[in-house]
Write an enzyme that holds these catalytic residues in place. Structure first.
Site, PDB file in Angstrom:
ATOM      1  N   HIS A  83       3.434  -3.307   6.983  1.00 35.29           N
ATOM      2  CA  HIS A  83       2.120  -2.467   6.753  1.00 35.29           C
ATOM      3  C   HIS A  83       2.371  -1.173   7.529  1.00 35.29           C
ATOM      4  O   HIS A  83       2.919  -1.359   8.658  1.00 35.29           O
ATOM      5  CB  HIS A  83       0.909  -3.333   6.911  1.00 35.29           C
ATOM      6  N   HIS A 128       0.850  -1.256  -0.093  1.00 36.07           N
ATOM      7  CA  HIS A 128      -0.096   0.036  -0.084  1.00 36.07           C
ATOM      8  C   HIS A 128       0.903   1.334   0.059  1.00 36.07           C
ATOM      9  O   HIS A 128       1.591   1.573   0.840  1.00 36.07           O
ATOM     10  CB  HIS A 128      -0.855  -0.131   1.171  1.00 36.07           C
ATOM     11  N   GLU A 157       1.456   3.854   2.863  1.00 34.22           N
ATOM     12  CA  GLU A 157       1.963   3.478   4.286  1.00 34.22           C
ATOM     13  C   GLU A 157       3.463   3.404   4.194  1.00 34.22           C
ATOM     14  O   GLU A 157       4.087   2.303   4.147  1.00 34.22           O
ATOM     15  CB  GLU A 157       1.268   1.778   4.528  1.00 34.22           C
ATOM     16  N   GLU A 199       1.974  -4.449  11.464  1.00 41.52           N
ATOM     17  CA  GLU A 199       1.386  -3.017  11.448  1.00 41.52           C
ATOM     18  C   GLU A 199       2.189  -2.174  12.238  1.00 41.52           C
ATOM     19  O   GLU A 199       2.345  -2.198  13.278  1.00 41.52           O
ATOM     20  CB  GLU A 199       0.092  -3.157  12.003  1.00 41.52           C
TER      21      GLU A 199
END
Length: 1111
Positions: free
Chosen positions: A914, A817, A820, A999
């Protein structure tokens, strides 16, 4: 003395109750007077002795049934019952014994007497007003028994009888909470009746008016009744009455009446017709002016908040000021998918992509739906237990290579280390000088940026230069002197935007920092070289200064900012002022990518200059609203009409000492960490030149709220009535003639990655095996790097080469992504640790072979996308069935893993890095059968739940050694909506038990060493390094066959299970890439209505916890 007396009284009451019971039936009808005498004695005894009353009313006693049986026969001594029921919880007992139905029967019977007894009706309605709120079926019982009409007729006949009208209104208020009743009452003329009671300011009958407004507010929740009120011309009347109370209630003693009037307006404006009537009655100005006058008195916040809510609802819905909501950049796909959003995008005729919904519903009556559980990809995907995978067949990983080995054999060339014999030259084998393009990869001819052949001009920062101005961003053509400030920022165009030279900067000698000393992994000249080989859809020919100079993490702490009380409200009021005072608004476009020949619009120097035409830049349009306020519109992802979140743009032409407000007006998520302490990032070129090249957190008065720009249903997954959100912040500029950049998070471009990989090569020692391959080409013609890192064998003996080949594999990936960017900074930390000289790094290389794809979505990163690739799709939703042409990086990365599975060398650990925009800390998502089953209602045998607990070991280690890591935020539940993500597919199809998504917050931490601080690149890189240390610990734990850690993990899981069961289910099952926003924000001082209560105890607890955390 008291005790015997008490016992004596109780026994007498029980004796009299027995007498009353024996009289039930026909005997009581014959001798009503006798029954009244008995109950009068009971009443007297209870009044004189509290305990007796408790015993009569207790659930175990038959006293209540006796009284009720008496009432069924004759409505006797109702004031006695009124006295008893006045004692709190006993109403519940009365309801449970069927008391409500009996009261309604008495009411119907009494109404048949002509004329009905006023005293009896008064007592009955007083009782019903007490009983109603405690009986969930009160409304249904009233309707079925016919009591609704009795009460309404009584009110119509006694409109001037205040004494009787008050209890009738109290009962009506309860009746009206039932939606069917509300419609029925409306048909019966009750709405019009209520408006006869609503009156201008008076010190008389205030209790009556308060109850009448409560009842009217409940009635107007019905759309039919709201239309009835509009048709009756009552909206201007309500506004006039509200204004009258506002002006006369100077001591604010009747705030509840004023609030009641606003609630009526709020409910009427839930329908389109009501909003129109409100605007036509000049309601915006009335509420704006009255609210402004209330602002100094904090106790009037409920009035201001409700007024704000009504005004925001009635603010006319506008389209975004764009010709199309599709991206300003067009990239034609080689072929269009048959179904899905991209197919829909390509099938739309021009001009129909931005459809403002004209439905009658205002679907969100909350101020902001601040606590929506909106999924990032699909707003209607509400997070709930329904998303948990319940198919046990899918929960048990089945190794499924998916493709025949003949097809996968071509990937052998990416695993030379598994067959290398090192007989020729140990060092040469670890270098890959040619890109390896897999034949099935998309191989479009690269669009090379036109740059001059002379290399000398590309080296403008060595030593000292006389810089009259600094041009920014740096043109790839390279010009020895660059301009700052007054000049334009688009030299290469025909816009004539060079501007006038400012006197202040003439002949100034500026020291350009030697970034090599500050940043050993950064080289400005090398960066420019890398940009030349980067292909973008807009064919960028400029370099942004932050990417050129580099970023040195500041040494000072950057705490989470405390939310200013009332900040959101004040911003909303400023927005409403635009409608009320339109002549004060400039509405001047100063930057517009939809005019590609000349996006920077020239003016007399009264406006800021904007630019985003550089790698990873995203700003589509800038509109000057007031002298120091700008609305900014972000660009959609290419081949998409949404995903607005990432921004990166340049500003120049600022004035020192003035506060500028920036509003990004087309955000999509229902909430943001900008509401919880996160700031934007700013980079000052003047600061960089002064030896401080760095991004710093900046911005005051930051908040994120729903605005009046309508989201097209086409861009909202078919949902109608959705709005965009505004992210607003204010800032001051410290330097004259500066050029500043703003970004959502620390930028990390594709060219930066290529530069870092080139610098990593220089760190290689003879002991390090490092190979860089090109896995494939992307749709945009950019290479996708693949790294192999391990330790060289100690010698070329068979034993050492065998040990080398048999090292377990670790497979890492990042940046699927583009928005990010923190994932790339974590990856940078991992790569630099792996290439480091420390004993730990050496041990790690000797323990594992690392396969790393550091950027899975180069095209998205280059072109400033937030989530998608050039195909307009989220690549982390394509892992189940990636298309080699549309999703080449996913297709070939998965193929590498399938090849490893075929040769029985599946990785020990797979981890996809991420970033997370709605949670704090760093945490992991993994996959567990057992923990998924616990969260669902499916029945499973013990054999179904058998699994190795090793999947918890790595996050457990990280929680012990990495200060930013939070084990409490980790989840190992498998959800249906995630079945096509890397984590789940690698676990399910490749059979990797330790398959994770890691994350990292974009905001900061709320636990550990960094609690209360915003996260920076130093902490992110540290996280990447700590991940490596954790892998080394994992090796030691598994290598020693130490089973104690598995027992620890078992106890961890048991603790988690008990914790999970006791909490609300949605607090544990989280969206992998963008979970539900779990932190409830206290908006009672903002735009939410004070009357709205949380739905359950968990919500209330969450709200109270967060209120404590905010104070």
């Amino acid at each position: 003395y008291n005790l015997p007396k008490c016992k004596n009284v109780t026994s007498r009451v029980l004796m009299l109750l027995g007498q009353l019971e024996r009289m039930n039936g026909e005997a009581m009808v014959r001798d009503v007077e006798m029954a009244r005498q008995v109950t009068a004695k009971i009443l007297h005894l209870i009044q004189t002795q509290e305990k007796s009353g408790k015993e009569v009313m207790s659930k175990g006693s038959s006293g209540m049934e006796v009284i009720l049986a008496s009432l069924e026969v004759r409505f006797m001594q109702l004031y006695w019952l009124f006295f008893v029921l006045g004692r709190g919880r006993r109403v519940g007992v009365f309801v449970s014994k069927g008391g409500t139905g009996i009261l309604f029967q008495i009411l119907i019977t009494a109404s048949k007497e002509l004329p009905p007894s006023e005293e009896l009706m008064l007592q009955l309605h007083s009782l019903l007003a007490k009983v109603g709120p405690k009986d969930r079926k009160f409304g249904v019982k009233a309707r079925l028994s016919g009591a609704l009409n009795v009460t309404v007729n009584l009110m119509k006949q006694n409109i001037q009888n205040i004494k009787l009208l008050l209890p009738c209104l109290q009962v009506l208020r309860v009746y009206s909470t039932n939606s069917v009743n509300a419609i029925s009452l409306g048909k019966n003329g009750v709405v019009e009746l209520m408006f006869k009671i609503v009156a201008p300011y008076s010190k008389k009958n205030t209790s009556l008016l308060k109850v009448a407004l409560d009842a009217l507010g409940a009635l107007l929740k019905s759309k039919t009744n709201a239309r009835r009120a509009v048709d009756g011309g009552h909206v201007p009347i309500l506004l006039a009455v509200y204004l009258d109370w506002h002006r006369n209630d100077t001591r604010h003693r009747h705030m509840l009446i004023r609030k009641g009037l606003l609630v009526c307006l709020r409910n009427i404006t839930n329908i389109k017709l009501g909003r129109k009537a409100f605007v036509e009655a000049d309601g915006m100005r009335v509420l704006y002016n009255s609210s402004t006058e209330c602002l100094p008195v904090r106790t009037l916040d409920p009035l201001i908040n409700t007024s704000s809510l009504i005004m925001r609802k009635c603010f006319p819905k506008n389209r975004l000021p764009l010709p199309t909501i599709k991206s300003a950049f067009h990239y034609q796909l080689p072929h269009v998918p048959a179904v899905g959003p991209v197919a829909q995008l390509y099938s739309q005729p021009p001009g129909v992509d931005d459809v403002v919904d004209e439905s009658d519903d205002n679907e969100e009556t909350d101020a902001d739906t601040e606590n929506d559980t909106e999924n990032e990809e699909d707003e209607k995907d509400q997070r709930s237990n329904d998303d948990i995978e319940t198919d046990l067949n899918k929960l048990h990983p089945k190794k499924n290579p998916g493709r025949p080995f003949e097809e996968l054999r071509v990937y052998e060339r990416f695993f030379l280390e598994l067959s290398e014999d090192f007989q020729v030259s140990i060092l040469s084998s670890s270098q890959s000088t040619r890109p390896i393009i897999v034949p099935t990869a998309q191989a479009l001819s690269p669009k090379h940026v036109s740059v001059p052949s002379s290399q000398e001009d590309c080296n403008p920062t060595k030593g000292k230069h006389t810089l009259p101005h600094i041009q920014s961003p740096l043109l790839l053509g390279g010009i020895a002197t660059r301009r700052v400030g007054g000049g334009g920022s688009n030299w290469g165009s025909d816009c004539g935007s060079e501007g006038t030279e400012d006197e202040g900067g003439e002949g100034a000698v500026l020291e350009v920092p030697d970034t090599a000393l500050l940043l050993p992994m950064h080289d400005p000249d090398l960066y420019v070289e890398m940009v030349k080989g980067t292909n973008s859809v807009p064919q960028y020919a400029e370099v942004a200064y932050p990417d050129y100079f580099g970023h040195v993490a500041p040494t000072f702490r950057e705490p989470l900012v405390e939310r200013v009380y009332g900040v959101q409200r004040s911003k909303i009021f400023q927005d409403i002022e635009r409608l009320i005072h339109p002549n004060d608004i400039l509405d001047k476009v100063v930057y517009d990518l939809d005019i590609p020949s000349c996006p920077v619009i020239e003016d007399s120097g009264e406006s800021l200059k904007f630019n985003s035409q550089f790698e990873s830049g995203n700003l589509r349009k800038a509109v000057q609203v007031r002298k120091y306020e700008y609305d900014l519109v972000l660009n959609s992802d290419i081949n998409s009409n949404h995903y607005h979140q990432w921004f990166y743009f340049e500003v120049s032409g600022m004035r020192v000492g003035s506060t500028y407000r920036f509003n990004i007006i087309n955000c999509e998520k229902s909430n943001s960490q900008f509401n919880y302490g996160m700031q934007v990032l700013m980079y000052s070129v003047q600061e960089a030149i002064s030896g401080r090249p760095r991004w710093v957190r900046t911005g005051t008065d930051i908040c994120y709220y729903k605005n009046h720009f309508a989201r097209s249903s086409i861009a909202a997954g078919g949902q109608k009535g959705k709005s965009y959100y505004t992210m607003t912040f204010s800032t001051n500029f410290s330097h004259k003639d500066d050029v500043c950049y703003f970004a959502y998070h620390y930028p990390y471009t594709y060219s930066t990655l290529k530069m870092h990989l080139s610098k990593l090569e220089a760190l290689r020692t003879p002991q390090i095996y490092l190979r860089q391959d090109v896995l494939c080409e992307t749709l945009g013609g950019n290479g996708c790097p693949l790294l192999t890192i391990t330790a060289m064998p100690e010698s070329n003996s068979n034993d050492h080469i065998c040990q080398f080949r048999n090292r377990p594999l670790i497979f890492l990936s990042a940046r699927v992504h583009p928005g990010e960017t923190n994932a790339s900074w974590v990856m940078k930390g991992t790569l630099e640790f792996l290439m480091g000289t420390s004993p730990l790094a050496a041990s790690l290389r000797e323990a594992y072979i690392f396969k790393i794809v550091p950027m899975l979505n180069p095209d998205g990163v280059i072109n400033g996308n937030h989530r998608c690739s050039l195909s307009g799709e989220d690549l982390n939703r394509q892992w189940q069935n990636p298309n080699p042409e549309l999703h080449p990086t996913i297709y070939h990365t998965k193929s590498l893993l399938q090849y490893l599975a075929h040769i029985q060398r599946a990785p020990l650990v797979f981890c996809d890095y991420h970033g997370h925009s709605r949670k704090k800390n760093v945490f992991m998502y993994g996959c567990s059968v057992k923990e998924t089953v616990w969260q669902s209602n499916i029945s499973a045998t013990s054999s179904d739940l058998q699994e190795d607990l090793g999947y918890r070991a790595l996050p457990k280690i990280l929680s012990q050694i990495a200060p930013a890591f939070s084990m409490a935020s980790c989840s190992f539940v498998v959800e249906r909506s995630k079945e096509s993500t890397a984590r789940v597919v690698v676990w399910r199809e490749i059979g990797v038990q330790r398959s994770y998504t890691m994350e990292s917050t974009l905001c900061g931490c709320d636990q550990g060493k960094y609690k209360g601080l915003q996260i920076g690149t130093r902490e992110l890189e540290e996280m990447g390094a700590q991940f490596c240390v954790a892998l080394l610990r994992l090796k030691r734990l598994t290598g020693l066959r130490n089973h104690q850690h598995l027992l620890d993990l078992e106890s961890d899981i048991i603790g988690t299970q008990s914790k999970v069961v006791s909490s609300s289910p949605t607090t544990y099952v989280m969206e992998e890439d963008e979970p539900s926003f779990l932190e409830a924000i206290d908006y009672s001082a903002e735009s939410n209505d004070e009357d709205a209560e949380p739905e359950n105890e968990h919500a209330r607890a969450a709200n109270s916890r967060h209120r404590r955390s905010l104070t």
